[in-house]
Design a protein around this motif. Structure first.
Motif, PDB file in Angstrom:
ATOM      1  N   LEU A  75       0.860  -1.084   0.056  1.00  0.00           N
ATOM      2  CA  LEU A  75       0.018  -0.016  -0.038  1.00  0.00           C
ATOM      3  C   LEU A  75       0.916   1.322   0.146  1.00  0.00           C
ATOM      4  O   LEU A  75       0.550   2.233  -0.834  1.00  0.00           O
ATOM      5  CB  LEU A  75      -0.876  -0.118   1.470  1.00  0.00           C
ATOM      6  CG  LEU A  75      -2.165  -0.916   1.064  1.00  0.00           C
ATOM      7  CD1 LEU A  75      -2.732  -0.986   2.394  1.00  0.00           C
ATOM      8  CD2 LEU A  75      -3.255  -0.278   0.128  1.00  0.00           C
ATOM      9  N   TYR A  78       2.040   1.764  -3.671  1.00  0.00           N
ATOM     10  CA  TYR A  78       0.811   2.198  -4.302  1.00  0.00           C
ATOM     11  C   TYR A  78       0.591   3.332  -4.170  1.00  0.00           C
ATOM     12  O   TYR A  78       0.291   4.328  -5.045  1.00  0.00           O
ATOM     13  CB  TYR A  78      -0.430   1.420  -4.114  1.00  0.00           C
ATOM     14  CG  TYR A  78      -0.453   0.126  -5.055  1.00  0.00           C
ATOM     15  CD1 TYR A  78      -0.298   0.190  -6.490  1.00  0.00           C
ATOM     16  CD2 TYR A  78      -0.637  -1.041  -4.641  1.00  0.00           C
ATOM     17  CE1 TYR A  78      -0.395  -0.853  -7.403  1.00  0.00           C
ATOM     18  CE2 TYR A  78      -0.935  -2.258  -5.427  1.00  0.00           C
ATOM     19  CZ  TYR A  78      -0.657  -2.269  -6.762  1.00  0.00           C
ATOM     20  OH  TYR A  78      -0.832  -3.148  -7.690  1.00  0.00           O
ATOM     21  N   ARG A  79       0.912   4.040  -2.829  1.00  0.00           N
ATOM     22  CA  ARG A  79       0.569   5.532  -2.616  1.00  0.00           C
ATOM     23  C   ARG A  79       1.536   6.459  -3.316  1.00  0.00           C
ATOM     24  O   ARG A  79       1.315   7.607  -3.460  1.00  0.00           O
ATOM     25  CB  ARG A  79       0.550   5.646  -1.282  1.00  0.00           C
ATOM     26  CG  ARG A  79      -0.630   5.204  -0.468  1.00  0.00           C
ATOM     27  CD  ARG A  79      -0.802   5.808   0.909  1.00  0.00           C
ATOM     28  NE  ARG A  79      -2.211   5.302   1.371  1.00  0.00           N
ATOM     29  CZ  ARG A  79      -2.489   4.208   2.254  1.00  0.00           C
ATOM     30  NH1 ARG A  79      -1.667   3.314   2.441  1.00  0.00           N
ATOM     31  NH2 ARG A  79      -3.570   4.114   2.564  1.00  0.00           N
ATOM     32  N   LEU A  84      -2.826   8.013  -9.056  1.00  0.00           N
ATOM     33  CA  LEU A  84      -3.436   7.169  -8.043  1.00  0.00           C
ATOM     34  C   LEU A  84      -4.569   6.370  -9.024  1.00  0.00           C
ATOM     35  O   LEU A  84      -5.296   7.038  -9.593  1.00  0.00           O
ATOM     36  CB  LEU A  84      -3.968   7.603  -6.946  1.00  0.00           C
ATOM     37  CG  LEU A  84      -2.966   8.470  -5.930  1.00  0.00           C
ATOM     38  CD1 LEU A  84      -3.731   8.840  -4.697  1.00  0.00           C
ATOM     39  CD2 LEU A  84      -1.846   7.185  -5.673  1.00  0.00           C
ATOM     40  N   GLU A  86      -7.459   2.614  -9.226  1.00  0.00           N
ATOM     41  CA  GLU A  86      -7.903   1.507  -8.408  1.00  0.00           C
ATOM     42  C   GLU A  86      -7.335   0.375  -8.940  1.00  0.00           C
ATOM     43  O   GLU A  86      -6.704   0.317 -10.261  1.00  0.00           O
ATOM     44  CB  GLU A  86      -9.285   1.383  -8.560  1.00  0.00           C
ATOM     45  CG  GLU A  86      -9.961   1.190  -9.890  1.00  0.00           C
ATOM     46  CD  GLU A  86     -11.403   0.978 -10.331  1.00  0.00           C
ATOM     47  OE1 GLU A  86     -12.049   1.440  -9.197  1.00  0.00           O
ATOM     48  OE2 GLU A  86     -11.788   0.039 -11.065  1.00  0.00           O
ATOM     49  N   LEU A 264      -9.005  -2.410  -4.537  1.00  0.00           N
ATOM     50  CA  LEU A 264      -8.159  -1.423  -3.980  1.00  0.00           C
ATOM     51  C   LEU A 264      -8.568   0.037  -4.560  1.00  0.00           C
ATOM     52  O   LEU A 264      -8.263   0.262  -5.304  1.00  0.00           O
ATOM     53  CB  LEU A 264      -6.893  -1.510  -3.984  1.00  0.00           C
ATOM     54  CG  LEU A 264      -5.975  -0.409  -3.246  1.00  0.00           C
ATOM     55  CD1 LEU A 264      -6.328  -0.320  -1.702  1.00  0.00           C
ATOM     56  CD2 LEU A 264      -4.436  -0.747  -3.295  1.00  0.00           C
ATOM     57  N   SER A 266      -9.150   3.772  -5.419  1.00  0.00           N
ATOM     58  CA  SER A 266      -8.183   5.054  -5.698  1.00  0.00           C
ATOM     59  C   SER A 266      -8.536   6.186  -4.262  1.00  0.00           C
ATOM     60  O   SER A 266      -7.486   6.576  -3.903  1.00  0.00           O
ATOM     61  CB  SER A 266      -8.289   5.636  -6.903  1.00  0.00           C
ATOM     62  OG  SER A 266      -9.606   6.161  -7.236  1.00  0.00           O
ATOM     63  N   THR A 268      -9.001   4.967  -1.338  1.00  0.00           N
ATOM     64  CA  THR A 268      -8.121   4.389  -0.219  1.00  0.00           C
ATOM     65  C   THR A 268      -6.707   4.749  -0.448  1.00  0.00           C
ATOM     66  O   THR A 268      -6.279   5.375   0.761  1.00  0.00           O
ATOM     67  CB  THR A 268      -8.234   3.072  -0.393  1.00  0.00           C
ATOM     68  OG1 THR A 268      -9.578   2.383   0.164  1.00  0.00           O
ATOM     69  CG2 THR A 268      -7.332   2.256   0.798  1.00  0.00           C
ATOM     70  N   LEU A 269      -6.252   4.955  -1.353  1.00  0.00           N
ATOM     71  CA  LEU A 269      -4.854   5.461  -1.799  1.00  0.00           C
ATOM     72  C   LEU A 269      -4.553   6.895  -1.574  1.00  0.00           C
ATOM     73  O   LEU A 269      -3.692   7.485  -0.663  1.00  0.00           O
ATOM     74  CB  LEU A 269      -4.353   5.064  -2.978  1.00  0.00           C
ATOM     75  CG  LEU A 269      -4.361   3.651  -3.380  1.00  0.00           C
ATOM     76  CD1 LEU A 269      -3.967   3.076  -4.758  1.00  0.00           C
ATOM     77  CD2 LEU A 269      -3.250   2.655  -2.412  1.00  0.00           C
ATOM     78  N   ALA A 273      -3.203   7.796   5.399  1.00  0.00           N
ATOM     79  CA  ALA A 273      -2.938   6.198   5.778  1.00  0.00           C
ATOM     80  C   ALA A 273      -3.643   5.962   7.259  1.00  0.00           C
ATOM     81  O   ALA A 273      -3.185   6.748   8.111  1.00  0.00           O
ATOM     82  CB  ALA A 273      -1.563   5.754   5.612  1.00  0.00           C
TER      83      ALA A 273
END
Length: 435
Positions: A75, A78-79, A84, A86, A264, A266, A268-269, A273
């Motif tokens: 994660l 990915y961030r 960003l 999904e 996941l 976008s 969320t990213l 956090a």
């Protein structure tokens, strides 16, 4: 770039065991997304059996002592990727290990559809099929921007990446194109892995809506399998949609089983956090660890009980998804709002009449990515008992979901729920007479 073998390639032998098939499938799917990402000059995340690519991640196996840390590292990676976007998470085994879903949902993943894997032993490939008139199927190792806007799994903006894929792996990723009257009407792509676990994966199979039910999908799948056979390959695997499953069975594919996927989002990213306490609390919800809820819950902000999390779920949704009624009861006792579907799924059916009496607005509550009402979901599940219960109170039957812009009755027609259609029509007539 992978080295192209000059000798005749080796593939998985005939008559593999079921576990050997799954091993070959895992390698093929991972390799497909890895090749596409590397061909596009993008980075890959790899930590043990967890791999992250540009918009897909795969979990090939789980070490219970490491998977949480691996997901946190993934994660964080990915961030850092821009923009960003999904990501679909694939678990490439027929049954996920205990607590994997709890770990994913606690970190902002959302439930997604199940993948249906089908396998064709090319010795059993259907020998004949009726190809539609004027259908031309061509094999291409290049990719062009075709002027078609309704071909599934095809976006002209992806053409540079697909062209780079074919250029980097010319013998491993041919595309098959179907033309009728010089117009493209279908497309698919093969991904070849070689060696001990080598098979062909059939990806991105799509036929334009106006050309369906003519046998084009069957012809495309058959041509792809024949090409794999000509390459010396013995097996082809694919992920079938409900629409495609009967097509593939006609070609010679058989079901291998289902695997879970998660999304996941976008958002969320993009969100801040979560803290270690928040993640551990939500893990405990999904694992039913009441002592940890007692300990950590007292030091968290109360919003975690009743607000929607970045992944689109609420804490109670995690308890429901992970079948943890004790954790759900703990959350409700601490202020988490109980909705109709959650009560139903937890087996708390005796509480629903009281909910409908005191909070009648819950019957029209729109939730989730689809923003569907309880009635929409009951229709999708073909749960006649729940539909009847929901219709005991006034419903707004004109509410449309956010994705398909369809009413509950539209969903009933789509899923061909004849008995439910009749119930909805009768309910609507009764409501009209009362007005």
């Amino acid at each position: 770039m992978e080295k192209i073998p000059s000798a005749k390639p080796r593939y998985l032998e005939e008559d593999p065991t079921l576990e050997q098939r799954w091993q070959a499938l895992r390698l093929n799917v991972q390799t497909c997304y890895e090749r596409l990402t590397r061909a596009s000059n993008k980075d890959i995340f790899q930590e043990a059996e967890v791999m992250g690519a540009q918009d897909h991640m795969t979990i090939a196996s789980v070490n219970p002592l490491q998977i949480g840390t691996q997901l946190d590292h993934l994660l964080a990676w990915y961030r850092e990727q821009k923009p960003l976007q999904e990501v679909i998470c694939w678990y490439l085994h027929p049954a996920p290990p205990k607590d994997l879903e709890a770990l994913l949902l606690a970190r902002g993943f959302a439930p997604n559809w199940q993948a249906h894997w089908m396998w064709c032993d090319l010795r059993h490939l259907s020998p004949h099929h009726n190809r539609p008139a004027n259908l031309d199927i061509r094999v291409s190792e290049n990719e062009l921007a075709w002027e078609v806007d309704d071909l599934p799994y095809y976006d002209p903006q992806d053409v540079p990446n697909l062209a780079a894929l074919h250029n980097a792996y010319p013998q491993h990723s041919p595309a098959l194109l179907a033309f009728q009257h010089q117009q493209i009407v279908g497309r698919c792509m093969l991904n070849f892995t070689m060696g001990q676990w080598g098979i062909a994966g059939l990806f991105a199979m799509g036929v334009v809506p106006s050309a369906r039910k003519q046998g084009i999908g069957t012809a495309l799948a058959h041509a792809a399998c024949k090409l794999a056979q000509q390459m010396g390959c013995h097996h082809v695997v694919l992920n079938a949609t409900p629409l495609g499953e009967p097509v593939y069975r006609r070609v010679g594919f058989q079901s291998m089983g289902y695997t879970d996927t998660w999304l996941l989002p976008s958002q969320t990213l993009a969100a801040l956090a979560p803290s270690t306490d928040e993640v551990r609390f939500l893990e405990a919800v999904g694992q039913g660890e009441i002592p940890i809820l007692d300990t950590i819950g007292n030091r968290l902000e109360k919003r975690i009980f009743h607000e929607t999390l970045p992944g689109g779920l609420m804490s109670l949704d995690i308890a429901v998804r992970c079948h943890q009624p004790a954790a759900a009861a703990w959350l409700v006792a601490h202020g988490a709002p109980l909705d109709i579907l959650s009560a139903w799924d937890l087996g708390w059916k005796d509480q629903i009449p009281g909910l409908l009496a005191t909070q009648p607005e819950l019957v029209n509550l729109q939730r989730g990515q689809w923003q569907a009402t309880p009635l929409h979901i009951a229709i999708e599940r073909d749960d006649l008992e729940l539909v009847k219960l929901l219709l005991t109170v006034p419903n707004d039957l004109e509410i449309k979901d956010a994705v398909f812009q369809a009413t509950a009755l539209d969903w009933a027609h789509h899923f061909q729920r004849d008995e439910i259609i009749q119930l909805l029509e009768n309910h609507r007539l009764k409501s009209a007479r009362k007005q």
